[in-house]
Design a protein around this motif. Structure first.
Motif, PDB file in Angstrom:
ATOM      1  N   LEU A  98       0.808  -1.215   0.000  1.00 52.82           N
ATOM      2  CA  LEU A  98       0.000   0.000   0.000  1.00 52.82           C
ATOM      3  C   LEU A  98       0.842   1.266   0.000  1.00 52.82           C
ATOM      4  CD1 LEU A  98      -2.974   0.974   0.125  1.00 52.82           C
ATOM      5  CD2 LEU A  98      -2.738   1.021   2.621  1.00 52.82           C
ATOM      6  N   ASP A  99       2.048   1.212   0.621  1.00 51.56           N
ATOM      7  CA  ASP A  99       2.798   2.465   0.788  1.00 51.56           C
ATOM      8  C   ASP A  99       4.304   2.265   0.949  1.00 51.56           C
ATOM      9  OD1 ASP A  99       2.711   5.245   0.857  1.00 51.56           O
ATOM     10  OD2 ASP A  99       2.639   5.313   3.048  1.00 51.56           O
ATOM     11  N   SER A 100       4.853   1.131   0.559  1.00 52.29           N
ATOM     12  CA  SER A 100       6.284   0.875   0.774  1.00 52.29           C
ATOM     13  C   SER A 100       7.212   1.963   0.244  1.00 52.29           C
ATOM     14  CB  SER A 100       6.674  -0.475   0.159  1.00 52.29           C
ATOM     15  OG  SER A 100       6.191  -1.538   0.930  1.00 52.29           O
ATOM     16  N   PRO A 101       7.013   2.474  -0.978  1.00 53.97           N
ATOM     17  CA  PRO A 101       7.973   3.454  -1.500  1.00 53.97           C
ATOM     18  C   PRO A 101       8.138   4.694  -0.627  1.00 53.97           C
ATOM     19  CG  PRO A 101       6.647   2.587  -3.294  1.00 53.97           C
ATOM     20  CD  PRO A 101       6.019   2.095  -2.018  1.00 53.97           C
ATOM     21  N   SER A 102       7.097   5.062   0.133  1.00 57.52           N
ATOM     22  CA  SER A 102       7.191   6.282   0.930  1.00 57.52           C
ATOM     23  C   SER A 102       8.174   6.151   2.087  1.00 57.52           C
ATOM     24  CB  SER A 102       5.809   6.666   1.479  1.00 57.52           C
ATOM     25  OG  SER A 102       5.410   5.794   2.516  1.00 57.52           O
ATOM     26  N   PHE A 103       8.579   4.917   2.428  1.00 58.90           N
ATOM     27  CA  PHE A 103       9.514   4.710   3.525  1.00 58.90           C
ATOM     28  C   PHE A 103      10.979   4.753   3.071  1.00 58.90           C
ATOM     29  CE2 PHE A 103       5.548   3.052   5.045  1.00 58.90           C
ATOM     30  CZ  PHE A 103       5.542   3.303   6.400  1.00 58.90           C
ATOM     31  N   LEU A 104      11.209   4.840   1.775  1.00 59.28           N
ATOM     32  CA  LEU A 104      12.573   4.758   1.268  1.00 59.28           C
ATOM     33  C   LEU A 104      13.427   5.958   1.636  1.00 59.28           C
ATOM     34  CD1 LEU A 104      11.836   3.246  -2.261  1.00 59.28           C
ATOM     35  CD2 LEU A 104      12.975   2.108  -0.338  1.00 59.28           C
ATOM     36  N   ASN A 105      12.809   7.092   1.928  1.00 57.44           N
ATOM     37  CA  ASN A 105      13.618   8.262   2.279  1.00 57.44           C
ATOM     38  C   ASN A 105      14.397   8.041   3.578  1.00 57.44           C
ATOM     39  OD1 ASN A 105      11.522   8.468   4.139  1.00 57.44           O
ATOM     40  ND2 ASN A 105      10.740  10.418   3.344  1.00 57.44           N
ATOM     41  N   ALA A 106      14.009   7.039   4.369  1.00 56.12           N
ATOM     42  CA  ALA A 106      14.750   6.751   5.605  1.00 56.12           C
ATOM     43  C   ALA A 106      16.155   6.230   5.317  1.00 56.12           C
ATOM     44  CB  ALA A 106      13.980   5.740   6.447  1.00 56.12           C
ATOM     45  N   LEU A 107      16.401   5.785   4.093  1.00 59.95           N
ATOM     46  CA  LEU A 107      17.734   5.280   3.744  1.00 59.95           C
ATOM     47  C   LEU A 107      18.796   6.375   3.771  1.00 59.95           C
ATOM     48  CD1 LEU A 107      16.922   2.862   0.772  1.00 59.95           C
ATOM     49  CD2 LEU A 107      17.470   2.230   3.131  1.00 59.95           C
ATOM     50  N   ARG A 108      18.379   7.619   3.723  1.00 61.81           N
ATOM     51  CA  ARG A 108      19.381   8.692   3.719  1.00 61.81           C
ATOM     52  C   ARG A 108      20.151   8.755   5.037  1.00 61.81           C
ATOM     53  NH1 ARG A 108      14.557  11.691   4.495  1.00 61.81           N
ATOM     54  NH2 ARG A 108      14.582  13.074   6.312  1.00 61.81           N
ATOM     55  N   TRP A 109      19.663   8.051   6.068  1.00 55.69           N
ATOM     56  CA  TRP A 109      20.367   7.987   7.344  1.00 55.69           C
ATOM     57  C   TRP A 109      21.426   6.903   7.354  1.00 55.69           C
ATOM     58  CZ3 TRP A 109      19.654  11.649  11.017  1.00 55.69           C
ATOM     59  CH2 TRP A 109      18.518  12.460  10.885  1.00 55.69           C
ATOM     60  N   TRP A 110      21.504   6.124   6.301  1.00 54.76           N
ATOM     61  CA  TRP A 110      22.516   5.069   6.241  1.00 54.76           C
ATOM     62  C   TRP A 110      23.873   5.674   5.891  1.00 54.76           C
ATOM     63  CZ3 TRP A 110      20.707  -0.203   3.853  1.00 54.76           C
ATOM     64  CH2 TRP A 110      19.594  -0.663   4.584  1.00 54.76           C
ATOM     65  N   PRO A 111      24.961   5.180   6.459  1.00 56.32           N
ATOM     66  CA  PRO A 111      26.291   5.747   6.186  1.00 56.32           C
ATOM     67  C   PRO A 111      26.705   5.537   4.743  1.00 56.32           C
ATOM     68  CG  PRO A 111      26.475   3.698   7.414  1.00 56.32           C
ATOM     69  CD  PRO A 111      25.024   4.033   7.395  1.00 56.32           C
ATOM     70  N   SER A 112      27.220   6.583   4.137  1.00 53.47           N
ATOM     71  CA  SER A 112      27.653   6.508   2.737  1.00 53.47           C
ATOM     72  C   SER A 112      29.168   6.554   2.595  1.00 53.47           C
ATOM     73  CB  SER A 112      27.047   7.660   1.927  1.00 53.47           C
ATOM     74  OG  SER A 112      27.450   8.912   2.471  1.00 53.47           O
TER      75      SER A 112
END
Length: 259
Positions: free
Chosen positions: A150-164
């Motif tokens: 129903l809404d999985s793509p909207s949670f992808l912005n949380a990946l920006r907290w992952w170390p790059s």
């Protein structure tokens, strides 16, 4: 859910490929039709002893099979406390070590769970002894499942907290399940890929959203793939979009546009 006939007992014992699952049908979501998808992930995606993360784990069928059959370590989450308890109890009954170092399932917000996967890694690099064997010490998961169509793509912005800053070889593989309808220009799979791209890197300021953004993600090292999972309604499919959380993608999400 209502009772049509028989005893007023909704507690079930499901056996799937030798793994036993125990839960109350009134309290958790269950879909037998997804057995094929769970088997596909085990055969084609998960490797022995990998770390599997799941932001919407439900009663844990995928995770328990991965832990039981391939020795995978699990870190998972669900907002439903009943699902979390049934997941843990089923794991115990299948002989799985449910200690935090091996099968860590929590109840909470999925976005915070995804964020914390990266934040804990950053913190552990300076505070955790090398001998620590907890799941989150030093490593991101090899796979992250987002099975909330129903809404999985909207949670992808949380990946920006992952170390790059760290070189991840191979980078974590993200599997996003979403509903999609084709349009005049795109197939359902192409629509789903664009939904994932918008979740990762939204195009602010545009009056008309861009289409066919899969190539752009691939330029960032994402290696995007899309598979049809099942029909959801006439003209509406569940699509799984898988991509790599590459170092370049994470840097873009964090506002770094310099190579």
């Amino acid at each position: 859910m209502g009772l049509l006939a028989g005893e007023d007992d909704y507690f079930v014992h499901v056996v799937e490929h030798g793994v036993s699952l125990y839960f109350d049908l009134r309290k958790v979501y269950w879909c037998t039709r997804l057995e094929g998808e769970r088997t596909y992930m085990l055969k084609n995606e998960f490797q022995p002893n990998q770390i599997i993360a799941d932001a919407f784990c439900g009663c844990g069928a995928q995770l328990i099979r991965a832990a039981s059959k391939k020795g995978c370590r699990i870190v998972a989450n669900d907002l439903n406390p009943d699902a979390v308890e049934y997941c843990k109890e089923s794991a115990r009954k299948n002989g799985i070590d449910v200690s935090p170092a091996n099968f860590d399932v929590q109840c909470g917000d999925a976005r915070e769970f995804i964020m914390n996967l990266g934040m804990r890694m950053s913190e552990s690099s300076s505070t955790t002894p090398a001998s620590d064997t907890t799941i989150n010490a030093f490593k991101l998961p090899h796979h992250l499942l987002l099975n909330f169509p129903l809404d999985s793509p909207s949670f992808l912005n949380a990946l920006r907290w992952w170390p790059s800053g760290e070189v991840m070889d191979p980078p974590p593989r993200i599997h996003v399940y979403t509903f999609a309808r084709g349009d005049e220009d795109r197939t359902e799979a192409e629509v789903a890929i664009d939904m994932v791209a918008d979740g990762l890197l939204p195009e602010g300021g545009y009056s008309i959203a861009s289409k066919f953004r899969g190539d752009y993600l691939n330029e960032l090292g994402c290696n995007v793939e899309a598979r049809e999972i099942r029909d959801a309604a006439p003209g509406k499919l569940v699509i799984c979009v898988s991509f790599s959380a590459s170092r370049t993608l994470l840097r873009r999400m964090q506002g770094d546009f310099f190579d």
